[in-house]
Design an enzyme around this catalytic site. Structure first.
Site, PDB file in Angstrom:
ATOM      1  N   SER A   1       0.607  -1.394  -0.109  1.00 54.12           N
ATOM      2  CA  SER A   1       0.014   0.130  -0.246  1.00 54.12           C
ATOM      3  C   SER A   1       0.745   1.276  -0.107  1.00 54.12           C
ATOM      4  CB  SER A   1      -1.053   0.022   1.123  1.00 54.12           C
ATOM      5  OG  SER A   1      -0.215  -0.413   2.383  1.00 54.12           O
TER       6      SER A   1
ATOM      7  N   LYS B   1     -12.087   0.369  -1.623  1.00 48.41           N
ATOM      8  CA  LYS B   1     -10.956   1.174  -2.300  1.00 48.41           C
ATOM      9  C   LYS B   1     -11.344   0.885  -3.940  1.00 48.41           C
ATOM     10  CE  LYS B   1      -7.844   0.834   1.488  1.00 48.41           C
ATOM     11  NZ  LYS B   1      -6.863  -0.187   2.212  1.00 48.41           N
TER      12      LYS B   1
ATOM     13  N   HIS C   1      -5.456  -3.383  -2.349  1.00 47.25           N
ATOM     14  CA  HIS C   1      -5.073  -2.577  -3.240  1.00 47.25           C
ATOM     15  C   HIS C   1      -4.966  -3.351  -4.801  1.00 47.25           C
ATOM     16  CE1 HIS C   1      -4.608   1.130  -1.153  1.00 47.25           C
ATOM     17  NE2 HIS C   1      -3.960   0.278  -0.098  1.00 47.25           N
TER      18      HIS C   1
HETATM   19  C1  LIG Z   1      -7.290  -0.304   3.457  1.00 43.93           C
HETATM   20  C2  LIG Z   1      -6.436  -1.850   3.877  1.00 43.93           C
HETATM   21  C3  LIG Z   1      -7.492  -2.493   4.500  1.00 43.93           C
HETATM   22  C4  LIG Z   1      -8.704  -2.247   5.185  1.00 43.93           C
HETATM   23  O1  LIG Z   1      -9.732  -2.103   4.137  1.00 43.93           O
HETATM   24  P1  LIG Z   1     -11.060  -1.664   4.862  1.00 43.93           P
HETATM   25  O2  LIG Z   1     -12.075  -1.658   3.846  1.00 43.93           O
HETATM   26  O3  LIG Z   1     -10.731   0.120   5.197  1.00 43.93           O
HETATM   27  O4  LIG Z   1     -11.189  -2.091   6.216  1.00 43.93           O
HETATM   28  C5  LIG Z   1      -6.863  -4.010   4.797  1.00 43.93           C
HETATM   29  N1  LIG Z   1      -5.835  -4.456   3.906  1.00 43.93           N
HETATM   30  C6  LIG Z   1      -5.082  -3.653   3.346  1.00 43.93           C
HETATM   31  C7  LIG Z   1      -3.642  -4.094   2.775  1.00 43.93           C
HETATM   32  C8  LIG Z   1      -5.297  -1.975   2.996  1.00 43.93           C
HETATM   33  O5  LIG Z   1      -4.640  -1.353   2.481  1.00 43.93           O
END
Ligand SMILES: *Cc1c(COP(=O)(O)O)cnc(C)c1O
Length: 274
Positions: free
Chosen positions: A64, A122, A92
């Site tokens: 990320s 996301k 991601h």
């Molecule tokens: C953003 C993220 C999460 C969390 O996702 P949410 O839907 O915000 O709970 C989990 N793992 C990774 C690698 C992330 O980048």
């Protein structure tokens, strides 16, 4: 995984993976970022110690903070050789790689990864998440996963929005195409200006500034000039590796990206980063 098990975890894994590993009570063994030799050596040590019932390897699909892609084919090779459970957090990668299905599909490894987890918050733009795996594992999770069992379900509106987002994703690759074009355009532009964009292989575009205060100042000046890109500094990333993280999307136009590049240049020169 529980206290009798071990988890091999990439040192740059996302905070939620780190917390999940801790909650499991398994022994957590970090391996060097995407370093397959280190992973293999540590997996062999863990296996030969005879201390653990099960051993899992866990990784982000796309990291990320840097935007690089996990070396899943090599990880799967080690996992097959040493009988490791495999888990990919694809927050991601979902909607971005593998025609939208994610990093595992991108590498053609759908039947080789035990767990694929992703978010719907996301690229999909809604809220919630999913776990994909063999039916037995999913059935087991449904009765044993405490966060799933003891929290409120998604609202009907969110579910409808998720279904629509998945429909859009399944029926056309246009948005993904535009996302990658925009990501590549921004990256090429920043590189041409002389910025360090690190090792990104995806639209996640870090612009590495270095020192923490300077990174925050850079982000603030970008914002004052019309670009919103947040500073990410220690302890989220290593000391001296502060960066402004850009998230180009399919909704950005060429004009917006050109404007952003002009502002990057202006602020970069003003702060003597360029
Ligand atoms: C953003 C993220 C999460 C969390 O996702 P949410 O839907 O915000 O709970 C989990 N793992 C990774 C690698 C992330 O980048």
């Amino acid at each position: 995984m529980d206290k009798d098990d071990a988890i091999l975890s990439d040192e740059l894994n996302h905070a939620s993976i780190i917390d999940g590993c801790r909650l499991s009570k398994a022994k957590v063994i970090a391996y060097k970022h995407s370093d397959i030799a280190d992973l293999r050596a540590k997996a062999i040590l863990a296996k030969e110690s005879g201390l653990y019932k099960k051993i899992m390897v866990i990784t982000d699909g796309v990291f990320s903070m840097d935007g690089d892609i996990a070396k899943l084919p090599e990880i799967v090779e080690v996992a097959e050789e040493l009988d490791l459970i495999t888990y990919v957090d694809d927050a991601h990668g979902s909607g971005v790689l593998g025609a939208g299905v994610g990093t595992v599909k991108h590498f053609g490894l759908s039947d080789k990864i035990d767990f694929q987890m992703g978010t719907l918050s996301k690229a999909l733009g809604v809220i919630g998440g999913y776990v994909a795996g063999k039916k037995d594992l999913i059935d087991w999770l449904k009765v044993r996963s405490r966060p799933f069992l003891f929290s409120t379900a998604s609202t009907p509106g969110d579910v409808a929005a998720c279904i629509t987002a998945i429909d859009i994703l399944s029926n056309s690759t246009e948005l993904q195409k535009r996302l990658w074009e925009n990501g590549n355009y921004l990256k090429e532009g920043l590189k041409a200006l002389g910025f360090d964009i690190g090792a990104s292989q995806t639209p996640i575009t870090p612009c590495i500034i270095g020192e923490e205060k300077q990174t925050q100042e850079f982000s603030r000046k970008l914002y004052e000039n019309g670009v919103y890109a947040k500073a990410i500094i220690f302890p989220t990333v290593r000391k001296g590796m502060g960066r402004v993280r850009n998230m180009p999307t399919a909704a950005h136009t060429r004009e917006m990206l050109d404007k952003a590049l002009v502002i990057y240049k202006k602020v970069g020169l003003e702060m003597k980063i360029l």
